[in-house]
Design a protein around this motif. Structure first.
Motif, PDB file in Angstrom:
ATOM      1  N   LEU A  64       0.845  -1.186   0.000  1.00  0.00           N
ATOM      2  CA  LEU A  64       0.000   0.000   0.000  1.00  0.00           C
ATOM      3  C   LEU A  64       0.885   1.242   0.000  1.00  0.00           C
ATOM      4  O   LEU A  64       1.810   1.348   0.806  1.00  0.00           O
ATOM      5  CB  LEU A  64      -0.901   0.026   1.235  1.00  0.00           C
ATOM      6  N   VAL A  65       0.594   2.175  -0.912  1.00  0.00           N
ATOM      7  CA  VAL A  65       1.341   3.428  -1.016  1.00  0.00           C
ATOM      8  C   VAL A  65       0.331   4.563  -0.863  1.00  0.00           C
ATOM      9  O   VAL A  65      -0.662   4.601  -1.583  1.00  0.00           O
ATOM     10  CB  VAL A  65       2.056   3.542  -2.378  1.00  0.00           C
ATOM     11  N   THR A  66       0.592   5.466   0.065  1.00  0.00           N
ATOM     12  CA  THR A  66      -0.303   6.604   0.288  1.00  0.00           C
ATOM     13  C   THR A  66       0.493   7.901   0.278  1.00  0.00           C
ATOM     14  O   THR A  66       1.678   7.918   0.597  1.00  0.00           O
ATOM     15  CB  THR A  66      -1.049   6.475   1.630  1.00  0.00           C
ATOM     16  N   GLY A  67      -0.170   8.987  -0.096  1.00  0.00           N
ATOM     17  CA  GLY A  67       0.443  10.305  -0.058  1.00  0.00           C
ATOM     18  C   GLY A  67       1.634  10.462  -0.989  1.00  0.00           C
ATOM     19  O   GLY A  67       2.519  11.269  -0.729  1.00  0.00           O
ATOM     20  N   MET A  68       1.661   9.724  -2.101  1.00  0.00           N
ATOM     21  CA  MET A  68       2.805   9.790  -3.013  1.00  0.00           C
ATOM     22  C   MET A  68       2.681  10.999  -3.931  1.00  0.00           C
ATOM     23  O   MET A  68       1.660  11.201  -4.570  1.00  0.00           O
ATOM     24  CB  MET A  68       2.878   8.516  -3.860  1.00  0.00           C
ATOM     25  N   GLY A 115       1.832   3.576 -11.485  1.00  0.00           N
ATOM     26  CA  GLY A 115       1.348   4.711 -10.721  1.00  0.00           C
ATOM     27  C   GLY A 115       1.672   5.994 -11.447  1.00  0.00           C
ATOM     28  O   GLY A 115       2.407   6.005 -12.432  1.00  0.00           O
ATOM     29  N   ASN A 116       1.097   7.080 -10.958  1.00  0.00           N
ATOM     30  CA  ASN A 116       1.309   8.382 -11.562  1.00  0.00           C
ATOM     31  C   ASN A 116       1.279   9.397 -10.438  1.00  0.00           C
ATOM     32  O   ASN A 116       0.283   9.505  -9.739  1.00  0.00           O
ATOM     33  CB  ASN A 116       0.204   8.658 -12.582  1.00  0.00           C
ATOM     34  N   THR A 117       2.381  10.122 -10.232  1.00  0.00           N
ATOM     35  CA  THR A 117       2.424  11.070  -9.123  1.00  0.00           C
ATOM     36  C   THR A 117       1.912  12.433  -9.536  1.00  0.00           C
ATOM     37  O   THR A 117       2.073  12.852 -10.679  1.00  0.00           O
ATOM     38  CB  THR A 117       3.851  11.270  -8.589  1.00  0.00           C
ATOM     39  N   GLY A 118       1.320  13.131  -8.587  1.00  0.00           N
ATOM     40  CA  GLY A 118       1.031  14.541  -8.752  1.00  0.00           C
ATOM     41  C   GLY A 118       2.256  15.328  -8.330  1.00  0.00           C
ATOM     42  O   GLY A 118       3.211  14.779  -7.778  1.00  0.00           O
ATOM     43  N   ALA A 126      -2.558   7.407  -4.379  1.00  0.00           N
ATOM     44  CA  ALA A 126      -2.574   6.186  -3.579  1.00  0.00           C
ATOM     45  C   ALA A 126      -2.481   5.016  -4.545  1.00  0.00           C
ATOM     46  O   ALA A 126      -3.046   5.046  -5.633  1.00  0.00           O
ATOM     47  CB  ALA A 126      -3.850   6.103  -2.755  1.00  0.00           C
ATOM     48  N   MET A 127      -1.708   4.007  -4.164  1.00  0.00           N
ATOM     49  CA  MET A 127      -1.536   2.820  -5.018  1.00  0.00           C
ATOM     50  C   MET A 127      -1.616   1.579  -4.143  1.00  0.00           C
ATOM     51  O   MET A 127      -1.330   1.629  -2.957  1.00  0.00           O
ATOM     52  CB  MET A 127      -0.151   2.819  -5.689  1.00  0.00           C
ATOM     53  N   SER A 179       8.755  13.267  -3.725  1.00  0.00           N
ATOM     54  CA  SER A 179       8.806  14.269  -2.659  1.00  0.00           C
ATOM     55  C   SER A 179       8.128  13.763  -1.401  1.00  0.00           C
ATOM     56  O   SER A 179       8.277  14.356  -0.339  1.00  0.00           O
ATOM     57  CB  SER A 179       8.129  15.560  -3.113  1.00  0.00           C
ATOM     58  N   GLY A 180       7.382  12.697  -1.506  1.00  0.00           N
ATOM     59  CA  GLY A 180       6.696  12.125  -0.359  1.00  0.00           C
ATOM     60  C   GLY A 180       5.976  10.863  -0.741  1.00  0.00           C
ATOM     61  O   GLY A 180       5.811  10.546  -1.917  1.00  0.00           O
ATOM     62  N   GLY A 181       5.566  10.130   0.250  1.00  0.00           N
ATOM     63  CA  GLY A 181       4.824   8.892   0.051  1.00  0.00           C
ATOM     64  C   GLY A 181       5.228   7.872   1.088  1.00  0.00           C
ATOM     65  O   GLY A 181       6.415   7.719   1.389  1.00  0.00           O
ATOM     66  N   THR A 182       4.244   7.198   1.661  1.00  0.00           N
ATOM     67  CA  THR A 182       4.483   6.167   2.661  1.00  0.00           C
ATOM     68  C   THR A 182       4.126   4.809   2.065  1.00  0.00           C
ATOM     69  O   THR A 182       3.072   4.660   1.451  1.00  0.00           O
ATOM     70  CB  THR A 182       3.616   6.422   3.913  1.00  0.00           C
TER      71      THR A 182
END
Length: 191
Positions: A64-68, A115-118, A126-127, A179-182
């Motif tokens: 699980l990837v959040t806040g990416m 995935g595709n980041t903003g 989220a992925m 720049s970020g992501g958990t």
């Protein structure tokens, strides 16, 4: 020491209760379908590796990837271990208010467009990934979906068609940096 059971009318003593707590702590019961966290971390740079997360303990994993988000909007790619060939995959990408884009390919060097980041936290993505048999010496099956960057929704899946055991995976940006992501990685407990 055995677990003490009681019947109606018996006196429950503190010592007996403590013995039962000690027994329960020494003999935990695992849920057959439980998810167990095996690793994770924070995305940074243009590439982030997650090492020693796959093992013989589990056959299937959930990532699980959040806040990416990134320094620029960009496509995210995934590789397993150091494999650079035999990735077979397809995906479906939808841009809100636009037509659906289908894509797929055979025998590439990675899983592309997982995935595709903003470019801002407000447009974070989220992925989730499902991986089956990454540690086994047989092909690895992968399915993914993501939503974010304000307008994108994508699903895909594929196989890494080789007989190699993997303990790690890497997420990489096409351009810019994370720049970020958990990231949280879970193993599905065997029943």
């Amino acid at each position: 020491m055995a677990l003490t059971t009681y019947t109606a009318g018996e006196v429950l003593t503190a010592a007996s209760l403590n013995d039962n707590f000690t027994f329960a702590a020494a003999n935990p019961v695992a849920a057959a379908s439980a998810l167990v966290r095996v690793g994770g971390g924070t995305l940074s740079g243009s590439s982030t590796a997650f090492s020693s997360v796959f093992s013989a303990t589990y056959n299937s994993y959930l990532v699980l990837v959040t806040g990416m988000y990134g320094s620029a909007a960009t496509v995210v790619k995934m590789t397993l271990g150091s494999a650079s060939a035999a990735y077979y995959w397809s995906r479906n990408l939808t841009l809100t208010g636009a037509t659906t884009s289908l894509g797929g390919t055979a025998n590439t060097s990675l899983f592309d467009d997982v995935g595709n980041t903003g470019a801002t936290l407000a447009n974070s993505t989220a992925m989730q990934f499902y991986l089956h048999n990454p540690f086994a010496t047989q092909q690895t099956n992968v399915a993914w979906q993501y939503w974010g960057d304000g307008n994108y929704y994508g699903v895909g899946g594929g196989q890494l068609r080789n007989a190699t055991s993997y303990t790690a995976f890497t997420l990489t940006t096409t351009s810019g940096t994370f720049s970020g992501g958990t990231v949280n990685i879970y193993g599905y407990a065997l029943s």
